[in-house]
Design an enzyme around this catalytic site. Structure first.
Site, PDB file in Angstrom:
ATOM      1  N   THR A 251     -12.372   6.253   9.423  1.00 61.22           N
ATOM      2  CA  THR A 251     -13.421   5.776   8.525  1.00 61.22           C
ATOM      3  C   THR A 251     -13.467   4.253   8.625  1.00 61.22           C
ATOM      4  O   THR A 251     -12.712   3.636   9.397  1.00 61.22           O
ATOM      5  CB  THR A 251     -13.107   6.177   7.082  1.00 61.22           C
TER       6      THR A 251
ATOM      7  N   TYR B 188       0.842  -1.201   0.000  1.00 63.06           N
ATOM      8  CA  TYR B 188       0.000   0.000   0.000  1.00 63.06           C
ATOM      9  C   TYR B 188       0.877   1.251   0.000  1.00 63.06           C
ATOM     10  O   TYR B 188       0.640   2.187  -0.772  1.00 63.06           O
ATOM     11  CB  TYR B 188      -0.907  -0.012   1.227  1.00 63.06           C
TER      12      TYR B 188
END
Length: 266
Positions: free
Chosen positions: A197, A160
Site C-alpha cells: 500500500t 512502531y
C-alpha cells in the site's frame, strides 16, 4: 470460503484508503453495512461513494482516533446511521521510520497517540456501545490491527514495533475483561505482513533512506526472502482475515492474535 455478515453493522477506522478501505469493502461484500471513519474527510467520502456504487450500505464519520469525545460521537453517529454496531475494526495507525539514535520525540508521541491511545479509545467506546445496556447492546466483535512488526525485530521501526506490541496486549486484556464482565464481545487482533500500500511502499523507501538497504527494491526483496510464502501480502489477505474474525465462524475465538504474514513472524 465466504462468511455471512448480513445484517451486521461495522465501523472501520482509517478506512479511507489502504488496508482500511480494503477491509471495509470486504465486510460489505460479506453483507455488512459499514461506516468508514477517518481524519481525511474528502478521501473517506469518496471511498464511501465507491462502496455505494457497488451496492453496499456505507456511511462516513469524521474521526481523529486520539480524541475521546470524537470517538463517542463517531460511535453514536454510526449507530444512528446504520441502526447499531456489531463489528469494530481498529485499523487507524501511523508508522514513522527512524533509527533509534535519530528518534524525534514528536514522532514517538504521534505513534503512541495514534496507535496505542487510538486503539485503547476504540476499545473503550466499542465495548461501551456493544455491551448490554449500550447504545447497540447486542455484543459483537472488535478486531484490532497490530503488525508483523510486533513479532519480529526489524531495524528502524522500533517505536512502531513497540506500539503494535501494545495493541496485542490491549487486545488480550480487553478480551479478558469483556468475557469476565459478560459483554458478549469477542476481541482479537491481526498481525499483517508487509503489503504494498502507500504506507508499505513508503516504509520500503524509508529503510533504504536510513542506510539499511541500497534501495527500496532491495528492502522488499529482503522481506520476501524472510517470508516462507515467498511473496508480499495483499490487501485481500488482510481483509479476509478481518471478515473471518468478525463472523460466526470465529465464534469461539477471543483474545487471539492472528498472523497474516506469510510466515514471516513465526
Amino acid at each position: 470460503m465466504s462468511y455471512d455478515l448480513a445484517g451486521r453493522k461495522a465501523l472501520v477506522t482509517g478506512g479511507a484508503r489502504g488496508l482500511g478501505a480494503g477491509m471495509a469493502a470486504a465486510l460489505t461484500r460479506a453483507g455488512a453495512a459499514v461506516a468508514i471513519a477517518d481524519v481525511r474527510d474528502d478521501l473517506g467520502k469518496a471511498t464511501v461513494e465507491s462502496l455505494r456504487e457497488s451496492g453496499a450500505t456505507a456511511e462516513f464519520v469524521s474521526l481523529d482516533v486520539t480524541d475521546d469525545a470524537q470517538w463517542e460521537r463517531a460511535v453514536a453517529d454510526t449507530c444512528d446511521a446504520l441502526g447499531g454496531l456489531d463489528i469494530l475494526v481498529n485499523n487507524a495507525g501511523v508508522e514513522i521510520t527512524s533509527l533509534i539514535t535519530e528518534l524525534d520525540p514528536d514522532d514517538v508521541r504521534t505513534m503512541l497517540e495514534v496507535n496505542v491511545l487510538g486503539t485503547a479509545l476504540g476499545l473503550k467506546h466499542g465495548l461501551r456501545a456493544m455491551r448490554p445496556g449500550g447504545i447497540a447492546g447486542n455484543g459483537g466483535s472488535i478486531i484490532n490491527i497490530s503488525s508483523v512488526a510486533a513479532t519480529i525485530a526489524w531495524p528502524s521501526i522500533a517505536v512502531y514495533s513497540a506500539t503494535k506490541s501494545a495493541v496485542d496486549r490491549l487486545t488480550r486484556v480487553a478480551a479478558t475483561e469483556a468475557g469476565k464482565l459478560g459483554y458478549g464481545v469477542r476481541v482479537n487482533c491481526v498481525y499483517p505482513g508487509l503489503v504494498p500500500t502507500e504506507m508499505g511502499a513508503r516504509l520500503a523507501q524509508d529503510v533504504a533512506d536510513v542506510g539499511l538497504f541500497p534501495d527500496a527494491q532491495a528492502a522488499v526483496a529482503s522481506v520476501i526472502e524472510q517470508t516462507p510464502a515467498g511473496r508480499l501480502g495483499e490487501v485481500a489477505d488482510m481483509a479476509d482475515a478481518v471478515v473471518f474474525l468478525a463472523s460466526d465462524a470465529a465464534r469461539f475465538i477471543t483474545g487471539a492474535g492472528l498472523p497474516v504474514d506469510g510466515g514471516m513472524g513465526m
